[in-house]
Write a protein that holds these residues in place. Sequence first.
Motif, PDB file in Angstrom:
ATOM      1  N   PRO A  99      30.484  45.121  46.883  1.00 37.22           N
ATOM      2  CA  PRO A  99      31.275  43.888  46.764  1.00 37.22           C
ATOM      3  C   PRO A  99      32.734  44.102  46.366  1.00 37.22           C
ATOM      4  O   PRO A  99      33.635  43.517  46.971  1.00 37.22           O
ATOM      5  CB  PRO A  99      30.509  43.099  45.702  1.00 37.22           C
ATOM      6  CG  PRO A  99      29.094  43.579  45.840  1.00 37.22           C
ATOM      7  CD  PRO A  99      29.220  45.041  46.129  1.00 37.22           C
ATOM      8  N   PHE A 100      32.996  44.902  45.323  1.00 34.55           N
ATOM      9  CA  PHE A 100      34.383  45.115  44.912  1.00 34.55           C
ATOM     10  C   PHE A 100      35.194  45.768  46.027  1.00 34.55           C
ATOM     11  O   PHE A 100      36.371  45.461  46.214  1.00 34.55           O
ATOM     12  CB  PHE A 100      34.446  45.980  43.648  1.00 34.55           C
ATOM     13  CG  PHE A 100      34.235  45.219  42.366  1.00 34.55           C
ATOM     14  CD1 PHE A 100      33.819  43.898  42.360  1.00 34.55           C
ATOM     15  CD2 PHE A 100      34.453  45.828  41.149  1.00 34.55           C
ATOM     16  CE1 PHE A 100      33.623  43.198  41.177  1.00 34.55           C
ATOM     17  CE2 PHE A 100      34.269  45.156  39.947  1.00 34.55           C
ATOM     18  CZ  PHE A 100      33.847  43.833  39.962  1.00 34.55           C
ATOM     19  N   SER A 101      34.579  46.692  46.739  1.00 31.50           N
ATOM     20  CA  SER A 101      35.250  47.346  47.864  1.00 31.50           C
ATOM     21  C   SER A 101      35.638  46.313  48.910  1.00 31.50           C
ATOM     22  O   SER A 101      36.776  46.304  49.412  1.00 31.50           O
ATOM     23  CB  SER A 101      34.326  48.400  48.474  1.00 31.50           C
ATOM     24  OG  SER A 101      34.855  48.921  49.675  1.00 31.50           O
ATOM     25  N   ASN A 102      34.708  45.429  49.245  1.00 28.26           N
ATOM     26  CA  ASN A 102      34.987  44.388  50.237  1.00 28.26           C
ATOM     27  C   ASN A 102      36.136  43.492  49.789  1.00 28.26           C
ATOM     28  O   ASN A 102      36.955  43.064  50.609  1.00 28.26           O
ATOM     29  CB  ASN A 102      33.746  43.542  50.486  1.00 28.26           C
ATOM     30  CG  ASN A 102      32.580  44.306  51.081  1.00 28.26           C
ATOM     31  OD1 ASN A 102      31.431  43.908  50.930  1.00 28.26           O
ATOM     32  ND2 ASN A 102      32.854  45.409  51.773  1.00 28.26           N
ATOM     33  N   LEU A 103      36.210  43.225  48.496  1.00 27.27           N
ATOM     34  CA  LEU A 103      37.283  42.391  47.973  1.00 27.27           C
ATOM     35  C   LEU A 103      38.620  43.122  48.005  1.00 27.27           C
ATOM     36  O   LEU A 103      39.625  42.591  48.501  1.00 27.27           O
ATOM     37  CB  LEU A 103      36.946  41.956  46.541  1.00 27.27           C
ATOM     38  CG  LEU A 103      37.983  41.088  45.837  1.00 27.27           C
ATOM     39  CD1 LEU A 103      38.158  39.754  46.554  1.00 27.27           C
ATOM     40  CD2 LEU A 103      37.590  40.876  44.371  1.00 27.27           C
ATOM     41  N   LYS A 104      38.636  44.354  47.504  1.00 28.27           N
ATOM     42  CA  LYS A 104      39.885  45.106  47.416  1.00 28.27           C
ATOM     43  C   LYS A 104      40.454  45.421  48.791  1.00 28.27           C
ATOM     44  O   LYS A 104      41.678  45.497  48.965  1.00 28.27           O
ATOM     45  CB  LYS A 104      39.671  46.392  46.631  1.00 28.27           C
ATOM     46  CG  LYS A 104      39.460  46.196  45.152  1.00 28.27           C
ATOM     47  CD  LYS A 104      40.754  45.824  44.433  1.00 28.27           C
ATOM     48  CE  LYS A 104      41.633  47.032  44.208  1.00 28.27           C
ATOM     49  NZ  LYS A 104      42.799  46.740  43.349  1.00 28.27           N
ATOM     50  N   LEU A 105      39.587  45.609  49.785  1.00 28.26           N
ATOM     51  CA  LEU A 105      40.062  45.953  51.126  1.00 28.26           C
ATOM     52  C   LEU A 105      40.191  44.722  52.019  1.00 28.26           C
ATOM     53  O   LEU A 105      40.371  44.840  53.221  1.00 28.26           O
ATOM     54  CB  LEU A 105      39.133  46.987  51.760  1.00 28.26           C
ATOM     55  CG  LEU A 105      39.037  48.315  50.996  1.00 28.26           C
ATOM     56  CD1 LEU A 105      38.172  49.322  51.752  1.00 28.26           C
ATOM     57  CD2 LEU A 105      40.407  48.896  50.716  1.00 28.26           C
TER      58      LEU A 105
END
Length: 355
Positions: free
Chosen positions: A256-262
């Motif tokens: 999830p955090f990866s999807n948000l940051k990217l």
Amino acid sequence: MPDTALQPALRTFVRSLPKAELHLHIEGSLEPELMFELARRNGVDLPYASVDALRLAYAFDSLQSFLDLYYAGAGVLITERDFHDMTMAYMNRAKEDGVVHVEIMFDPQTHTARGVAMETVFAGMARALRKVRSSMGITSYLILSFLRHLTEADAMATLEAALPLREQYKDLWIGIGLDSGERGNPPGKFARVFARCKALGFRLVAHAGEEGPADYVRDALDLLQVERIDHGVRSEEDALLLQRLIDQQIPLTVCPFSNLKLQVIKSMPQHNLARLLRLGVMATVNSDDPAYFGGYVVDNYIACAEHLGLTRHELVVLAQNSIAASFLPPEQKNEHFQALSAYVAENPAPYMQGP
């Protein structure tokens, strides 16, 4: 959604859930402080004046903007000790987060292209993982991942260079993956090398359906014969594919955090993890590149609980899924399932909505 005043209790509950982390790039766990320490140790100049300046650079507008910094950061990794120290730092954090098993992806092409020997990469990671297995009881596997922006011939050469080490690291190196930029690099580009890996008996995974379309998920399954999809959040765009994931219980290692940051999503409440989970997809929660994306695995669980309204039961299901989707043998999975059941029975969480 939990009351924020009760967030510490939620964190305590989630942290102690026995869980596996299945989508973790070890190079992406390199925190700025350690990056600067390794740079000083090895005489490498970083294009940032300080740890704070480096952290300010972690504002990505795409997967590629992240990868550019990611590959630059990996340039401080030169010696066996460097790979050991990086791996040990992550494993200590995994212990704090209740991780009982981790399947670590690593990118040898990132290092061999700089003149770092394949043996150096393996030796440093393996020394740390074996030490942790003995001292902390956390089991681990290694997934050698090909860089998809390079050619299949380069991937094949990387595989052949690594194979002489297979016997020496057979307790750890069990899988093959595919990562780096999806755009313009469809799964079919690597069909031959994945067929070779399958014939050799490796477990197979691939990144698909993050910035790439749902078709890439289908191609990873059909053309590469993978057992697990890394990311896969865009699978929701194809109803037939989504039903296949549900029917066949093909795991997705969601980050999830990866999807948000990217910028795959614009905000955490927009994430489709809860929808996928409630439809019956075997979704798991992972941290991907935690040093760059602002949180480790428990942080991702907590954010999903708070922003997506996950119930206590759903958090437990995510932990169960992580164990079920791992490449552990059945007897070890069962041990973790039993430990998880015992923990849940002994630790009610009244602050959650679910049963």
